[in-house]
Design a protein around this motif. Sequence first.
Motif, short mmCIF file in Angstrom:
data_model
loop_
_atom_site.label_atom_id
_atom_site.label_comp_id
_atom_site.label_asym_id
_atom_site.label_seq_id
_atom_site.Cartn_x
_atom_site.Cartn_y
_atom_site.Cartn_z
N ASP A 79 -9.39 4.40 -2.42
CA ASP A 79 -8.68 4.94 -1.25
C ASP A 79 -7.23 5.26 -1.60
OD1 ASP A 79 -11.02 4.59 0.18
OD2 ASP A 79 -10.36 2.73 1.15
N CYS A 80 -6.58 4.36 -2.34
CA CYS A 80 -5.18 4.58 -2.74
C CYS A 80 -5.07 5.82 -3.62
CB CYS A 80 -4.64 3.36 -3.49
SG CYS A 80 -4.41 1.89 -2.48
N ARG A 90 1.80 9.10 -6.42
CA ARG A 90 2.11 10.51 -6.21
C ARG A 90 3.17 10.99 -7.20
NH1 ARG A 90 2.41 9.92 0.22
NH2 ARG A 90 0.27 10.52 0.79
N VAL A 109 1.08 4.03 -3.09
CA VAL A 109 0.70 5.44 -2.94
C VAL A 109 1.87 6.34 -3.29
CG1 VAL A 109 0.01 7.20 -1.27
CG2 VAL A 109 -1.12 4.97 -1.25
N HIS A 132 -7.07 8.47 -3.82
CA HIS A 132 -7.30 9.70 -3.07
C HIS A 132 -6.12 10.02 -2.16
CE1 HIS A 132 -11.98 9.40 -3.57
NE2 HIS A 132 -11.34 9.76 -4.68
N GLU A 133 -5.54 9.00 -1.55
CA GLU A 133 -4.38 9.23 -0.69
C GLU A 133 -3.21 9.78 -1.48
OE1 GLU A 133 -1.63 6.71 2.51
OE2 GLU A 133 -3.59 5.93 1.89
N ALA A 134 -3.12 9.42 -2.75
CA ALA A 134 -2.03 9.89 -3.61
C ALA A 134 -2.34 11.24 -4.25
CB ALA A 134 -1.73 8.86 -4.69
N HIS A 176 0.83 -1.21 0.00
CA HIS A 176 0.00 0.00 0.00
C HIS A 176 0.86 1.26 0.00
CE1 HIS A 176 -3.53 2.52 0.88
NE2 HIS A 176 -2.71 3.19 1.68
N SER A 177 1.84 1.32 0.87
CA SER A 177 2.67 2.53 0.97
C SER A 177 3.49 2.73 -0.29
CB SER A 177 3.58 2.45 2.19
OG SER A 177 4.45 1.32 2.12
#
Length: 324
Positions: free
Chosen positions: A297-298, A248, A244, A300-302, A240-241
């Motif tokens: 979710d991924c 980005r 993301v 939006h987090e990015a 996940h990290s």
Amino acid sequence: MPALDTPDAKRHKPNTRSSAVGSALKKKEPPGPVYEKGIEYWDQVDASVNGVLGGYGEGPVPHIEQLSSRLLLLSLLPSLSPFPNPLTPQPAATPPHRRTVLDVGAGIGRVTRHVLLPLFDDVVLLEPVDKFIREGYRAALDGEWRDLPISKSQPNGNDVIELEGWKEQRRRFDEQSKTRGKRVRFIKRGLQGLDPKYPAEGGEDVGLVGISNSGEEGCMVDQVIYDVIWCQWCLGHMSHSDLVDFLRLARAALREGDDHYVFVKENCCDDAAGGVGQEFLDEEDSSLTRSHQKWVDCFHEAGLEVIREEVQQGMPDELFVVKT
């Protein structure tokens, strides 16, 4: 940003687990993909379309999937059309810059060859599995990729070597391209830690196929800027990290403007109860299958926004749904 496919076509599995595999041990964090295990898995797979598509490469699946991807690209970027068609009756003028696309986790180059290369000027093709990228480079170099000019340049070389018996095809290509030319830059590299602007950092520049004198822009500059970044059936091998972080950096590597996109095409499992995103680990190839909401979710987090979402039609019933 279009969203969501993985190199092996995923089969249906129970969707009752959330990012975990069976174990009697308590873990601080759920297990994630192990990069080295993923490479080991793909090292055992044939470097062929049937191999990278998990046995579905000899039927209609590749053709249906490729056509859908090209239609989606043209619907969002009508200026890519090289001629009038129902989607783009009056194509826009060719931009002054070389239209450049990044294809990550590209395998033997199937998507580049059939989807991206017909529409873009330059492709940066990234693949970590050695035999896959060598096979793609060989096929392109030997003239099997019809949208490339019939010439080849060796890695780190300046000489252009003409292939025999292809004068008519070369003439046709030169007429169509109006000397603009097309190129594919092959780089052996994984996605972990990748900054798309600097695709060769930490990897191996395998070689360039195409017209090497088309100008030091597009895929040839030190800092590459893209019109499109295409991710298909590979992001499941990222935690996940890492995912993301990559998204980005992918966003930051796009050309300025509203019509430049990151495309993600992946298999999706079901969301958990209440529409909560979930993921589970496939221990065979060490990859994560994510649900629709988990992908959102991924994104939006990015800092990405989902612009379009499509379900890939025509796929076998036993496979997870494929979304772009």
